[in-house]
Scaffold this active site. Structure first.
Site, PDB file in Angstrom:
ATOM      1  CG  ASP A  39      28.167   9.297 -53.529  1.00 56.88           C
ATOM      2  OD1 ASP A  39      28.153  10.332 -52.880  1.00 56.88           O
ATOM      3  OD2 ASP A  39      27.412   9.070 -54.494  1.00 56.88           O
ATOM      4  CE  LYS A  61      33.298   6.950 -43.171  1.00 64.57           C
ATOM      5  NZ  LYS A  61      34.590   6.993 -43.640  1.00 64.57           N
ATOM      6  CG  MET A 175      19.624   1.237 -53.531  1.00 62.80           C
ATOM      7  SD  MET A 175      19.008   2.885 -53.918  1.00 62.80           S
ATOM      8  CE  MET A 175      18.390   2.654 -55.562  1.00 62.80           C
TER       9      MET A 175
HETATM   10  C1  LIG Z   1      22.223   4.218 -54.870  1.00 67.06           C
HETATM   11  S1  LIG Z   1      22.363   2.802 -55.854  1.00 67.06           S
HETATM   12  C2  LIG Z   1      23.633   3.323 -56.920  1.00 67.06           C
HETATM   13  C3  LIG Z   1      23.727   2.534 -58.193  1.00 67.06           C
HETATM   14  C4  LIG Z   1      24.885   2.961 -59.070  1.00 67.06           C
HETATM   15  N1  LIG Z   1      24.696   4.308 -59.546  1.00 67.06           N
HETATM   16  C5  LIG Z   1      25.105   2.013 -60.223  1.00 67.06           C
HETATM   17  O1  LIG Z   1      24.927   2.419 -61.378  1.00 67.06           O
HETATM   18  O2  LIG Z   1      25.476   0.864 -59.977  1.00 67.06           O
HETATM   19  C6  LIG Z   1      23.167   1.691 -54.747  1.00 67.06           C
HETATM   20  C7  LIG Z   1      22.877   0.241 -55.063  1.00 67.06           C
HETATM   21  O3  LIG Z   1      23.640  -0.188 -56.183  1.00 67.06           O
HETATM   22  C8  LIG Z   1      23.964  -1.551 -56.042  1.00 67.06           C
HETATM   23  N2  LIG Z   1      25.427  -1.687 -56.094  1.00 67.06           N
HETATM   24  C9  LIG Z   1      26.308  -0.718 -56.367  1.00 67.06           C
HETATM   25  N3  LIG Z   1      27.563  -1.193 -56.409  1.00 67.06           N
HETATM   26  C10 LIG Z   1      27.467  -2.526 -56.154  1.00 67.06           C
HETATM   27  C11 LIG Z   1      28.404  -3.581 -56.062  1.00 67.06           C
HETATM   28  N4  LIG Z   1      29.720  -3.392 -56.254  1.00 67.06           N
HETATM   29  N5  LIG Z   1      27.948  -4.822 -55.778  1.00 67.06           N
HETATM   30  C12 LIG Z   1      26.642  -5.044 -55.588  1.00 67.06           C
HETATM   31  N6  LIG Z   1      25.710  -4.085 -55.672  1.00 67.06           N
HETATM   32  C13 LIG Z   1      26.104  -2.840 -55.957  1.00 67.06           C
HETATM   33  C14 LIG Z   1      23.364  -2.020 -54.723  1.00 67.06           C
HETATM   34  O4  LIG Z   1      22.097  -2.545 -54.992  1.00 67.06           O
HETATM   35  C15 LIG Z   1      23.251  -0.716 -53.969  1.00 67.06           C
HETATM   36  O5  LIG Z   1      22.262  -0.793 -52.953  1.00 67.06           O
END
Ligand SMILES: C[S@@+](CC[C@H](N)C(=O)[O-])C[C@H]1O[C@@H](n2cnc3c(N)ncnc32)[C@H](O)[C@@H]1O
Length: 265
Positions: A39, A61, A175
């Site tokens: 992803d 993408k 998100m």
């Molecule tokens: C679709 S969700 C996926 C979450 C993921 N499965 C997890 O457990 O962290 C995507 C969101 O996770 C958060 N996110 C994921 N990685 C991040 C990072 N390294 N720093 C900040 N936010 C992060 C953000 O809020 C982003 O919009």
């Protein structure tokens, strides 16, 4: 020639970005799989651990799609495993926290494909460790809630504001960048104080990590001004008052100091 019956998909949590936060099991599978399907959120530092000869498919993408529909990803996984391949399906954070991992697993099982999970460190835990801001802390937060700040097009945010507006519970918003104005307004309308500390962290645990500390009444304006790059996670609650800036930082992360120093002014 691969035996179709041996094909399988392993749904792997890649963690928040720092490759050292991968589990040993995740690394082993990434390095032995036939193909890695990944992803947008999987960091370049983690992709660098995939052996050079391994096929990689970026479902963040794909040709012909702005955003690749989940059905297309499901079909791809079924097709690859159907060829007898071992597929490492890499997702940011943990596959079972806002990761649609369970949706993919259900589709694969329906298609008769073997599937299993390897957990990953979710963004909230990555943010807590890299900033030194705990998610719970005696006297400041008795619990923590993970919520999505994303809404389907034209829909309003489907959140239970009454129960979310609790000063004793840390609120972690995934998100939420596009809707932080609405989220903060609703939380204040439902009783949270304007001065409640809020932290926004972008690309946590990577060399691109950026942090911003603000308050509930200013976070939306501060985030807009800072123009934080995705992905961004919000931590809302009294635990953020424990943020100690650079002193708390044990990594090499880049730190943008808070635009407004409500907390440490
Ligand atoms: C679709 S969700 C996926 C979450 C993921 N499965 C997890 O457990 O962290 C995507 C969101 O996770 C958060 N996110 C994921 N990685 C991040 C990072 N390294 N720093 C900040 N936010 C992060 C953000 O809020 C982003 O919009």
């Amino acid at each position: 020639m691969k035996d179709r019956a041996n094909g399988k998909v392993i749904l792997i949590g890649a963690g928040p970005g720092d490759p050292d936060l991968l589990t040993v099991k995740a690394l082993r599978i990434i390095q032995s799989a036939d193909v890695v399907v990944f992803d947008r959120l999987v960091s370049p530092e983690i992709m660098a651990l995939v052996p050079p000869g391994t096929r990689r498919i970026d479902v963040g993408k794909m040709p012909g799609f702005h955003t690749v529909p989940q059905e297309v990803i499901n079909e791809l996984l079924v097709d690859l495993a159907g060829q007898g391949l071992t597929v490492a399906r890499l997702k940011g954070g943990d596959p079972l926290i806002f990761g649609r991992g369970s949706e993919e697993a259900a589709e694969l099982r329906d298609a008769g494909i073997e599937v299993c999970y390897i957990p990953g460190i979710t963004a909230a835990q990555g943010v807590a460790a890299s900033t030194g801001v705990p998610l719970t802390h005696r006297g400041l937060a008795t619990g923590v809630r993970y919520v999505t700040g994303h809404r389907a097009r034209d829909a309003s945010l489907d959140l239970d504001w009454v129960s979310l507006a609790s000063e004793q519970t840390t609120l972690v918003v995934y998100m939420g960048a596009a809707n932080i104005a609405e989220i903060s307004t609703e939380l204040m309308r439902h009783g949270l104080p304007e001065t409640l500390p809020v932290m926004a962290v972008a690309s946590a645990t990577t060399p691109r990590e950026t942090r911003l500390v603000s308050t509930l009444d200013c976070i939306a304006a501060d985030v807009a001004l800072a123009d934080l790059p995705a992905p961004v996670l919000f931590v809302i609650g009294h635990v953020v008052s424990l943020y100690r800036g650079r002193e708390a930082d044990l990594s090499t992360a880049l730190i943008v100091e808070p635009l407004r120093m409500h907390i440490h002014a």
